[in-house]
Design an enzyme around this catalytic site. Structure first.
Site, PDB file in Angstrom:
ATOM      1  NE  ARG A   1      17.094  11.663  36.313  1.00 44.81           N
ATOM      2  CZ  ARG A   1      18.397  11.489  36.124  1.00 44.81           C
ATOM      3  NH1 ARG A   1      18.870  11.255  34.911  1.00 44.81           N
ATOM      4  NH2 ARG A   1      19.227  11.555  37.138  1.00 44.81           N
TER       5      ARG A   1
ATOM      6  CG  ASN B   1      32.103  12.512  45.872  1.00 40.84           C
ATOM      7  OD1 ASN B   1      32.572  11.491  46.361  1.00 40.84           O
ATOM      8  ND2 ASN B   1      31.052  13.158  46.376  1.00 40.84           N
TER       9      ASN B   1
ATOM     10  CE  LYS C   1       1.853 -31.241  38.919  1.00 41.46           C
ATOM     11  NZ  LYS C   1       0.540 -31.112  39.562  1.00 41.46           N
TER      12      LYS C   1
HETATM   13  C1  UD1 Z   1      26.122  13.138  44.891  1.00 40.46           C
HETATM   14  C2  UD1 Z   1      27.353  13.866  45.418  1.00 40.46           C
HETATM   15  C3  UD1 Z   1      28.292  14.158  44.255  1.00 40.46           C
HETATM   16  C4  UD1 Z   1      28.660  12.864  43.567  1.00 40.46           C
HETATM   17  C5  UD1 Z   1      27.414  12.106  43.131  1.00 40.46           C
HETATM   18  C6  UD1 Z   1      27.760  10.727  42.621  1.00 40.46           C
HETATM   19  C7  UD1 Z   1      26.561  15.188  47.310  1.00 40.46           C
HETATM   20  C8  UD1 Z   1      26.171  16.523  47.766  1.00 40.46           C
HETATM   21  N1  UD1 Z   1      26.912  15.090  46.025  1.00 40.46           N
HETATM   22  O1  UD1 Z   1      25.473  14.016  44.020  1.00 40.46           O
HETATM   23  O2  UD1 Z   1      29.460  14.801  44.715  1.00 40.46           O
HETATM   24  O3  UD1 Z   1      29.472  13.115  42.430  1.00 40.46           O
HETATM   25  O4  UD1 Z   1      26.527  11.920  44.260  1.00 40.46           O
HETATM   26  O5  UD1 Z   1      26.618  10.147  42.101  1.00 40.46           O
HETATM   27  O6  UD1 Z   1      26.581  14.261  48.076  1.00 40.46           O
HETATM   28  N2  UD1 Z   1      19.885  10.591  48.961  1.00 40.46           N
HETATM   29  C9  UD1 Z   1      19.195  10.371  50.130  1.00 40.46           C
HETATM   30  N3  UD1 Z   1      18.649  11.435  50.786  1.00 40.46           N
HETATM   31  C10 UD1 Z   1      18.758  12.704  50.327  1.00 40.46           C
HETATM   32  C11 UD1 Z   1      19.473  12.917  49.125  1.00 40.46           C
HETATM   33  C12 UD1 Z   1      20.027  11.840  48.476  1.00 40.46           C
HETATM   34  O7  UD1 Z   1      19.061   9.231  50.565  1.00 40.46           O
HETATM   35  O8  UD1 Z   1      18.229  13.614  50.964  1.00 40.46           O
HETATM   36  C13 UD1 Z   1      20.488   9.448  48.247  1.00 40.46           C
HETATM   37  C14 UD1 Z   1      19.797   9.255  46.924  1.00 40.46           C
HETATM   38  O9  UD1 Z   1      18.804   8.231  47.028  1.00 40.46           O
HETATM   39  C15 UD1 Z   1      20.930   8.796  46.011  1.00 40.46           C
HETATM   40  C16 UD1 Z   1      22.179   9.375  46.644  1.00 40.46           C
HETATM   41  O10 UD1 Z   1      21.823   9.734  47.951  1.00 40.46           O
HETATM   42  O11 UD1 Z   1      21.054   7.396  46.006  1.00 40.46           O
HETATM   43  C17 UD1 Z   1      22.762  10.513  45.858  1.00 40.46           C
HETATM   44  O12 UD1 Z   1      21.863  11.569  45.884  1.00 40.46           O
HETATM   45  P1  UD1 Z   1      21.762  12.614  44.699  1.00 40.46           P
HETATM   46  O13 UD1 Z   1      20.853  13.685  45.100  1.00 40.46           O
HETATM   47  O14 UD1 Z   1      21.485  11.900  43.434  1.00 40.46           O
HETATM   48  O15 UD1 Z   1      23.253  13.176  44.682  1.00 40.46           O
HETATM   49  P2  UD1 Z   1      23.982  13.800  43.456  1.00 40.46           P
HETATM   50  O16 UD1 Z   1      23.412  15.128  43.168  1.00 40.46           O
HETATM   51  O17 UD1 Z   1      24.043  12.840  42.355  1.00 40.46           O
END
Ligand code: UD1
Ligand code: CA
Length: 452
Positions: free
Chosen positions: A13, A164, A346
């Site tokens: 995004r 969270n 400069k």
């Molecule tokens: C996650 C939390 C949610 C919380 C939210 C806060 C989980 C399952 N959920 O959801 O409870 O409210 O963050 O923003 O943890 N990432 C990785 N590898 C992966 C997946 C994610 O490195 O396989 C990193 C992403 O780069 C990102 C972060 O983890 O920075 C959060 O991942 P994202 O998939 O956005 O989690 P949310 O669905 O937002």
């Protein structure tokens, strides 16, 4: 203590070729904010979990203290932490941070780590609009039971405002067991880190929460809109800090600090100024509106008038600079130097009390004390291939519209007549002038318009 920074998400995004966590906030990559905060907690290990653009990330942020861990494919936050497991020091706590949550404060993390000494500790925040976040589900006694993701939540659970932040700390000894038991039996088919909460409850390990100071501290960046919002938060906080230190800002909403700004007492900064890199403003410095300063040191009592641009330069005490002055890298001005409008300097040193007040270019020059450089003076420092130095000794007077063809020296106390093109050294205490003698031609006819 271990810190795992999750940064494997792609950041679609952002609509950008630059990896999300490398986008700058207050002049520094998002993930670098997190790494710096992590370092402040003095952990034994910092693991950076990356998935995309590993090379671009390494090129910008590699450091000997980082352990790089590739997560490929990305199967969720629990899966991401699992990849870091083999690199973690045994015992103590493990803290999970996010490369795209840049403004979390060390003090808050200290509180979280304190709560996590014998427990799983979750950093939570209350949001009026909790949509999209995992909700903190508590029992009648107020104890945390589990975290439920928005997509898996019931209508009642979606009404919970405590969310969270994703940032958790827990005893490292429990991590391998709990992560090993995660399943992806959920709406997103991902291994959720959040499922370890339910496991802690089942195992009788206490689950505690710590609260963020404010929502901005735990806001993540998923889009340019959120990046711009967090930039304003970061700038507002910097402006407040400056005000608290005694700096006078014409408008705290119209200053941008993209690096480190160090100010002495009684500094005044007018609107729309940008500070990049490390900038030092000594006591009683005044910066006019719309100035840009980058890696600059401004001596006590100096005044920069509007639209001055200072890059990798030093202004001594009591300087009078601008408006519309441009000081380029390698410029060093001693005390009481005046640099006026449309003057470009400069790689030049000016000793005390020298002046270049009107449109001039001075490059690769060594200028003595009390020198006056007239309007339109140019050091011709470049022959198309090489650069050469101009030396102007103390008390010299350079007449207007003079060209100094370097290498060339103007002796102490010398005067150059206006319009001189200096190609050989000018002796001290002497008038040197190179222009043709003025003549007036009588009987000369003005050109006439040709009739067609
Ligand atoms: C996650 C939390 C949610 C919380 C939210 C806060 C989980 C399952 N959920 O959801 O409870 O409210 O963050 O923003 O943890 N990432 C990785 N590898 C992966 C997946 C994610 O490195 O396989 C990193 C992403 O780069 C990102 C972060 O983890 O920075 C959060 O991942 P994202 O998939 O956005 O989690 P949310 O669905 O937002
Ligand atoms: Ca997210």
């Amino acid at each position: 203590m271990n810190i795992v920074i999750l940064a494997a998400g792609q950041g679609k995004r952002m609509h950008s070729n630059l990896p999300k966590v490398l986008h700058p906030l207050a002049g520094k990559a998002l993930v670098s904010h997190v790494i710096d905060t992590a370092r402040g907690l003095a952990p034994q290990t910092i693991c950076l979990v990356y998935g995309h653009a590993g090379e671009a990330l390494r090129a910008s942020i590699d450091a000997p203290d980082l352990v790089w861990v590739l997560q490929e494919p990305q199967l969720g936050t629990g899966h991401a932490v699992m990849q870091a497991l083999p690199h973690l020091a045994a015992g103590g706590s493990t803290l999970v941070l996010y490369g795209d949550v840049p403004l979390v404060q060390a003090e808050t993390l200290q509180r979280l780590l304190h709560a996590a000494r014998d427990a799983l500790a979750i950093l939570t925040v209350n949001l009026p609009e909790p949509s999209g976040y995992g909700r903190i589900v508590r029992d009648a006694a107020g104890d945390v039971r589990r975290i439920v993701e928005q997509k898996d939540a019931s209508v009642e659970e979606r009404a919970i405002h405590e969310v969270n932040t994703g940032i958790v700390a827990l005893p490292t000894e429990n991590l391998a067991d709990w992560l090993g038991r995660l399943s992806n039996d959920n709406a997103q088919r991902e291994y959720y880190l959040t499922d370890i909460v339910g496991m802690a409850v089942a195992a009788g390990v206490p689950v505690r929460t710590a609260q963020a100071q404010a929502p901005w501290e735990v806001l993540g960046v998923n889009s340019k809109v959120q990046l711009a919002e967090l930039e304003r938060v970061a700038q507002r906080r910097t402006a407040e800090r400056l005000l608290e230190q005694g700096v006078r800002l014409a408008d705290p909403a119209r200053i941008d600090v993209r690096g480190e700004l160090v100010c002495g007492r009684d500094v005044f900064i007018d609107i729309n100024c940008v500070f990049e890199g490390r900038v030092v403003l000594e006591e009683a410095v005044e910066i006019g509106p719309s100035c840009v300063l980058r890696n600059a040191h401004i001596g006590a009592g100096s005044r920069l008038a509007a639209f001055s641009h200072i890059d990798s330069a030093v202004v001594g005490p009591d300087g009078v600079i601008g408006p519309f002055a441009r000081l380029r890298p390698g410029t060093e001005l001693a005390a009481g130097v005046h640099v006026g409008n449309f003057v470009e300097l400069k790689n030049s040193r000016f000793a005390a009390q020298s002046k270049a007040n009107h449109l001039a270019y001075v490059g690769d020059a060594v200028v003595g004390s009390r020198v006056n450089i007239g309007a339109g003076t140019i050091t011709c420092n470049y022959d198309g291939a090489n650069k050469f130095q101009t030396v102007i000794e103390d008390d010299a007077f350079i007449g207007s519209d003079t060209q100094l063809v370097a290498p060339v020296t103007v002796g102490r106390g010398a005067t150059l007549g206006a319009g001189t093109t200096l190609t050989r050294d000018a002796p001290p205490d002497t008038l040197t002038i190179s222009r043709a003698r003025q003549v007036s031609i009588s009987g000369w006819k003005k050109p006439q318009k040709v009739k067609k």
